[in-house]
Design a protein around this motif. Structure first.
Motif, PDB file in Angstrom:
ATOM      1  N   UNK A   1      47.682  36.659  39.270  1.00 25.04           N
ATOM      2  CA  UNK A   1      46.525  37.185  39.874  1.00 25.04           C
ATOM      3  C   UNK A   1      46.854  38.582  39.944  1.00 25.04           C
ATOM      4  N   UNK A   2      45.901  39.276  40.448  1.00 27.50           N
ATOM      5  CA  UNK A   2      46.128  40.871  40.563  1.00 27.50           C
ATOM      6  C   UNK A   2      45.758  41.253  41.850  1.00 27.50           C
ATOM      7  N   UNK A   3      45.821  42.507  42.126  1.00 31.21           N
ATOM      8  CA  UNK A   3      45.642  42.986  43.502  1.00 31.21           C
ATOM      9  C   UNK A   3      45.855  44.358  43.383  1.00 31.21           C
ATOM     10  N   UNK A   4      45.174  44.997  44.589  1.00 27.91           N
ATOM     11  CA  UNK A   4      45.113  46.466  44.783  1.00 27.91           C
ATOM     12  C   UNK A   4      45.028  46.945  46.190  1.00 27.91           C
ATOM     13  N   UNK A   5      45.309  47.953  46.497  1.00 25.83           N
ATOM     14  CA  UNK A   5      45.199  48.354  48.032  1.00 25.83           C
ATOM     15  C   UNK A   5      45.958  49.816  48.441  1.00 25.83           C
ATOM     16  N   UNK A   6      45.532  50.099  49.568  1.00 27.35           N
ATOM     17  CA  UNK A   6      45.965  51.579  50.170  1.00 27.35           C
ATOM     18  C   UNK A   6      47.366  51.315  50.541  1.00 27.35           C
TER      19      UNK A   6
ATOM     20  N   UNK B   1      45.537  38.254  51.040  1.00 30.38           N
ATOM     21  CA  UNK B   1      46.008  39.500  51.958  1.00 30.38           C
ATOM     22  C   UNK B   1      47.290  39.527  52.342  1.00 30.38           C
ATOM     23  N   UNK B   2      47.846  40.901  51.927  1.00 28.49           N
ATOM     24  CA  UNK B   2      49.143  40.965  52.449  1.00 28.49           C
ATOM     25  C   UNK B   2      49.465  42.292  52.898  1.00 28.49           C
ATOM     26  N   UNK B   3      50.683  42.576  53.710  1.00 27.92           N
ATOM     27  CA  UNK B   3      51.289  43.655  54.168  1.00 27.92           C
ATOM     28  C   UNK B   3      52.525  43.594  53.905  1.00 27.92           C
TER      29      UNK B   3
ATOM     30  N   UNK C   1      47.463  44.869  50.705  1.00 29.13           N
ATOM     31  CA  UNK C   1      47.047  44.635  49.232  1.00 29.13           C
ATOM     32  C   UNK C   1      46.062  43.634  49.472  1.00 29.13           C
ATOM     33  N   UNK C   2      45.024  43.719  48.741  1.00 34.77           N
ATOM     34  CA  UNK C   2      44.036  42.722  48.512  1.00 34.77           C
ATOM     35  C   UNK C   2      43.968  42.003  47.177  1.00 34.77           C
TER      36      UNK C   2
END
Length: 231
Positions: A29-34, A198-200, A226-227
């Motif tokens: 998978x892939x993800x991105x986030x602030x 969804x992860x922290x 991250x999403x």
């Protein structure tokens, strides 16, 4: 015995390769986030000045992962990320000549990061997971907007004369970083079989990154939200 990042990286790589051979299922998978990040500045010498010139600043993470399941709800997860870290000034500072520094001072560090994580999960259609492990980073680019020497003026709360401290900042930063990583998240399944993620995540840098004579040791610290999508 001093810590040898390459030896640990080699050990993690061998463990990951061995796990893949026995894996029952592979998800990618892939993800991105602030993110928010700072440079933890720890004083080298004893002093009556206890001050950290950096506050948290916004950053981001973009990456891809592969999770190799070798037992029920147990997996090893490898990632390849691009991460922006750094810190900004939280104080009114002066330069080495005593002149005020205008505006907000920022240090940006762009890393290519390779986390290797063990992951435990619970649930099926709605899965909760935690993971922890180590990450190895290579500094691709640094935006240097901090002077080599700063003056910090500390006001006397009793109205007495202010005290001025002159601090040496790092002359440069090391190319390689390694960090402890820990995260928690959720992964609901969609009707088409894909999963959202969804992860922290918290990343705590271990080595001193500063080069040259300096008043501080400098270490990365960041937290990312991250999403992503899992196939």
């Amino acid at each position: 015995m001093p810590f040898k990042p390459f030896r640990w990286y080699l050990l993690f790589t061998v463990c990951l390769a061995s796990t893949v051979l026995f894996a029952q299922k592979t998800n990618v998978g892939f993800y991105a986030g602030p993110s928010i990040s700072t440079l933890r500045m720890e004083q080298v010498a004893a002093s009556d000045l206890a001050i950290d010139p950096f506050d948290f600043k916004p950053g981001f993470t973009v990456g891809a992962f592969g999770a190799f399941t070798f037992a029920d709800n147990v997996a090893v997860r490898g990632e390849l990320n691009f991460e922006r870290k750094g810190g900004k000034s939280g104080l009114q500072l002066s330069n080495g000549n005593g002149n005020p520094i205008d505006g907000s001072i920022n240090e940006n560090f762009d890393y290519l990061q390779v986390p290797l994580l063990f992951q435990l999960s619970a649930g099926k259609d709605f899965k909760m997971f935690i993971h922890a492990g180590y990450a190895f980073g290579y500094l691709v680019k640094r935006t240097d907007k901090f002077p080599g020497q700063i003056t910090v003026i500390v006001q006397d709360p009793n109205g007495g004369p202010n005290t001025s401290y002159r601090l040496l900042m790092p002359a440069d930063y090391k190319q390689f970083d390694h960090s402890l990583v820990a995260g928690i998240g959720a992964s609901p399944v969609l009707p088409n079989g894909l999963r959202l993620q969804f992860s922290l995540r918290a990343i705590n840098g271990k080595p001193n990154l500063a080069k040259g004579d300096t008043a501080f040791d400098a270490r990365n610290l960041s937290v990312a939200l991250l999403f992503g999508v899992e196939f």
